[in-house]
Design an enzyme around this catalytic site. Sequence first.
Site, mmCIF file in Angstrom:
data_model
loop_
_atom_site.group_PDB
_atom_site.id
_atom_site.type_symbol
_atom_site.label_atom_id
_atom_site.label_comp_id
_atom_site.label_asym_id
_atom_site.label_seq_id
_atom_site.Cartn_x
_atom_site.Cartn_y
_atom_site.Cartn_z
ATOM 1 N N ARG A 1 55.871 36.069 37.261
ATOM 2 C CA ARG A 1 54.482 35.811 37.661
ATOM 3 C C ARG A 1 54.421 34.794 38.810
ATOM 4 N NH1 ARG A 1 51.263 31.554 38.450
ATOM 5 N NH2 ARG A 1 52.140 30.545 36.597
ATOM 6 N N CYS B 1 52.458 28.828 44.836
ATOM 7 C CA CYS B 1 51.110 29.388 44.726
ATOM 8 C C CYS B 1 50.628 29.688 46.137
ATOM 9 C CB CYS B 1 50.189 28.384 44.035
ATOM 10 S SG CYS B 1 48.482 28.954 44.030
ATOM 11 N N ASN C 1 59.589 26.881 41.633
ATOM 12 C CA ASN C 1 59.665 26.105 40.394
ATOM 13 C C ASN C 1 61.091 25.618 40.188
ATOM 14 O OD1 ASN C 1 57.088 26.541 38.546
ATOM 15 N ND2 ASN C 1 57.443 28.426 39.705
HETATM 16 P P1 HMG Z 1 35.604 35.394 42.914
HETATM 17 O O1 HMG Z 1 35.486 36.051 44.256
HETATM 18 O O2 HMG Z 1 34.894 34.084 42.717
HETATM 19 O O3 HMG Z 1 35.210 36.407 41.746
HETATM 20 O O4 HMG Z 1 37.154 35.210 42.611
HETATM 21 P P2 HMG Z 1 33.877 37.190 41.463
HETATM 22 O O5 HMG Z 1 33.676 37.123 39.993
HETATM 23 O O6 HMG Z 1 32.764 36.761 42.369
HETATM 24 O O7 HMG Z 1 34.271 38.707 41.834
HETATM 25 C C1 HMG Z 1 34.601 39.091 43.167
HETATM 26 C C2 HMG Z 1 35.451 40.356 43.129
HETATM 27 O O8 HMG Z 1 36.667 40.065 42.422
HETATM 28 C C3 HMG Z 1 34.799 41.504 42.373
HETATM 29 O O9 HMG Z 1 35.232 42.715 42.984
HETATM 30 C C4 HMG Z 1 35.421 41.439 41.025
HETATM 31 O O10 HMG Z 1 35.455 42.669 40.348
HETATM 32 C C5 HMG Z 1 36.838 40.995 41.356
HETATM 33 P P3 HMG Z 1 34.320 43.488 44.064
HETATM 34 O O11 HMG Z 1 33.020 43.745 43.381
HETATM 35 O O12 HMG Z 1 34.203 42.548 45.223
HETATM 36 O O13 HMG Z 1 35.145 44.713 44.370
HETATM 37 N N1 HMG Z 1 37.472 40.301 40.231
HETATM 38 C C6 HMG Z 1 38.611 40.704 39.640
HETATM 39 N N2 HMG Z 1 39.436 41.739 39.864
HETATM 40 C C7 HMG Z 1 40.501 41.865 39.059
HETATM 41 N N3 HMG Z 1 40.785 41.008 38.061
HETATM 42 C C8 HMG Z 1 39.981 39.956 37.807
HETATM 43 C C9 HMG Z 1 38.854 39.776 38.611
HETATM 44 N N4 HMG Z 1 37.862 38.866 38.630
HETATM 45 C C10 HMG Z 1 37.025 39.202 39.612
HETATM 46 N N5 HMG Z 1 40.283 39.108 36.806
HETATM 47 C C11 HMG Z 1 39.039 35.019 41.138
HETATM 48 C C12 HMG Z 1 37.591 34.591 41.445
HETATM 49 C C13 HMG Z 1 39.569 34.062 40.087
HETATM 50 C C14 HMG Z 1 39.026 36.442 40.619
HETATM 51 C C15 HMG Z 1 39.868 34.960 42.448
HETATM 52 O O14 HMG Z 1 39.693 33.694 43.028
HETATM 53 C C16 HMG Z 1 41.340 35.189 42.206
HETATM 54 O O15 HMG Z 1 41.761 36.263 41.830
HETATM 55 N N6 HMG Z 1 42.188 34.174 42.449
HETATM 56 C C17 HMG Z 1 43.619 34.296 42.235
HETATM 57 C C18 HMG Z 1 44.239 32.973 42.206
HETATM 58 C C19 HMG Z 1 45.694 33.052 41.779
HETATM 59 O O16 HMG Z 1 46.140 34.000 41.175
HETATM 60 N N7 HMG Z 1 46.428 31.984 42.147
HETATM 61 C C20 HMG Z 1 47.800 31.865 41.760
HETATM 62 C C21 HMG Z 1 47.951 31.498 40.305
HETATM 63 S S1 HMG Z 1 47.594 29.783 39.908
HETATM 64 C C22 HMG Z 1 49.116 29.023 40.094
HETATM 65 O O17 HMG Z 1 50.025 29.598 40.605
HETATM 66 C C23 HMG Z 1 49.306 27.646 39.527
HETATM 67 C C24 HMG Z 1 50.126 27.665 38.230
HETATM 68 O O18 HMG Z 1 51.394 28.264 38.441
HETATM 69 C C25 HMG Z 1 50.310 26.233 37.715
HETATM 70 C C26 HMG Z 1 50.901 25.268 38.737
HETATM 71 O O19 HMG Z 1 51.830 25.624 39.466
HETATM 72 O O20 HMG Z 1 50.412 24.135 38.739
HETATM 73 C C27 HMG Z 1 49.412 28.470 37.135
HETATM 74 MG MG MG Z 2 53.150 27.262 39.353
#
Ligand code: HMG
Ligand code: MG
Length: 301
Positions: free
Chosen positions: A18, A243, A252
């Site tokens: 992931r 990220c 990581n």
């Molecule tokens: P948004 O634009 O605010 O969402 O994004 P929305 O609710 O307004 O919806 C907009 C569009 O997104 C819509 O589609 C929804 O259907 C779709 P449209 O009508 O435009 O075609 N949508 C989705 N599609 C699929 N699956 C979903 C989903 N939700 C909405 N679950 C959202 C908000 C969170 C979805 C967006 O910002 C996003 O996907 N972000 C991804 C961020 C991410 O994955 N970052 C990496 C992981 S975090 C990380 O790595 C840190 C960690 O490892 C810890 C660390 O290292 O500290 C965990």
């Molecule tokens: Mg991470």
Amino acid sequence: MINMTLPKKVTIVEVGARDGLQNEPKLIDTQTKIEFINRLSDTGLAVIEATSLVNPAWVPQLADAEEVFRSITRHEDIVYPVLVPNLYGMERAVAMGVKTVAIFTSASEAFNQRNINCSIDESFERFKPAIELARSNDIKVRGYLSCVMGCPYQGKVDVHIVTTLAERLYQLGCYEISLGDTIGIGTPLQAQQLITEVGKQVALEHLAIHFHDTRGQALANILACLQLGVSVVDASVAGLGGCPYASGASGNVATEDLVYMLHGMGISTHIDLEKLLEAGTFICQKLGRENQSKLGRISIQ
Ligand code: HMG
Ligand code: MG
């Protein structure tokens, strides 16, 4: 001096499939992801984060989440969490038959806006219905809190804010809170201060650490936290990870190097290091990139 509070056993949460693959510029095919996870499943790992149910427009690398999760050979005794940001993600998780998810927010407002397009408070509002749905489907929920030792956009992050948010995640129903040094900026005494403060509000057995190795501090920070009694550590085979929305974040801590350190200290993980090294070599060859694990580099010389 050997500190007697070191845990006898550490559970490693493998996040390479992931956190690792979400950050790779090269899109890899679904079959490779499936084989990668199947290889990880044969190493003795107890927890393997499989994929992410976010918007594929934001993270195209994991757009095939459903197919990957459906096709991997899931072992009864291994937990395969998937990342979920909101209710829609949780609905996808329910439809897939996922048993454990990880929700995620940040201790930094600036990072949260860039990563999930909302404020910290808004993210908790989004979690409420998602967690309700999880509960009614017997899905266990883990919680990530990122930028706990610093943020690429706002700089310093107050440890008391981290503590409050970790407690909020716990109160919401997360069985474990993983504290993320997303950009690998912390150092060992800071890591100990973090665990000491957060540990006052959330019992240590509910805390995990997730340290990126951007500045080569991850193993030292992990050891510092183990000395305080932390016993769940996230890691990524071959040191994959990062990220896409945290500028400057790199891999990581490499699972191979972590396992080597733990076994060398007599701490059990139940992981077969040789098989783990093979899984790391496999994915690096497919990605056409260097293995970031020190051990992986030695083993292929
Ligand atoms: P948004 O634009 O605010 O969402 O994004 P929305 O609710 O307004 O919806 C907009 C569009 O997104 C819509 O589609 C929804 O259907 C779709 P449209 O009508 O435009 O075609 N949508 C989705 N599609 C699929 N699956 C979903 C989903 N939700 C909405 N679950 C959202 C908000 C969170 C979805 C967006 O910002 C996003 O996907 N972000 C991804 C961020 C991410 O994955 N970052 C990496 C992981 S975090 C990380 O790595 C840190 C960690 O490892 C810890 C660390 O290292 O500290 C965990
Ligand atoms: Mg991470």
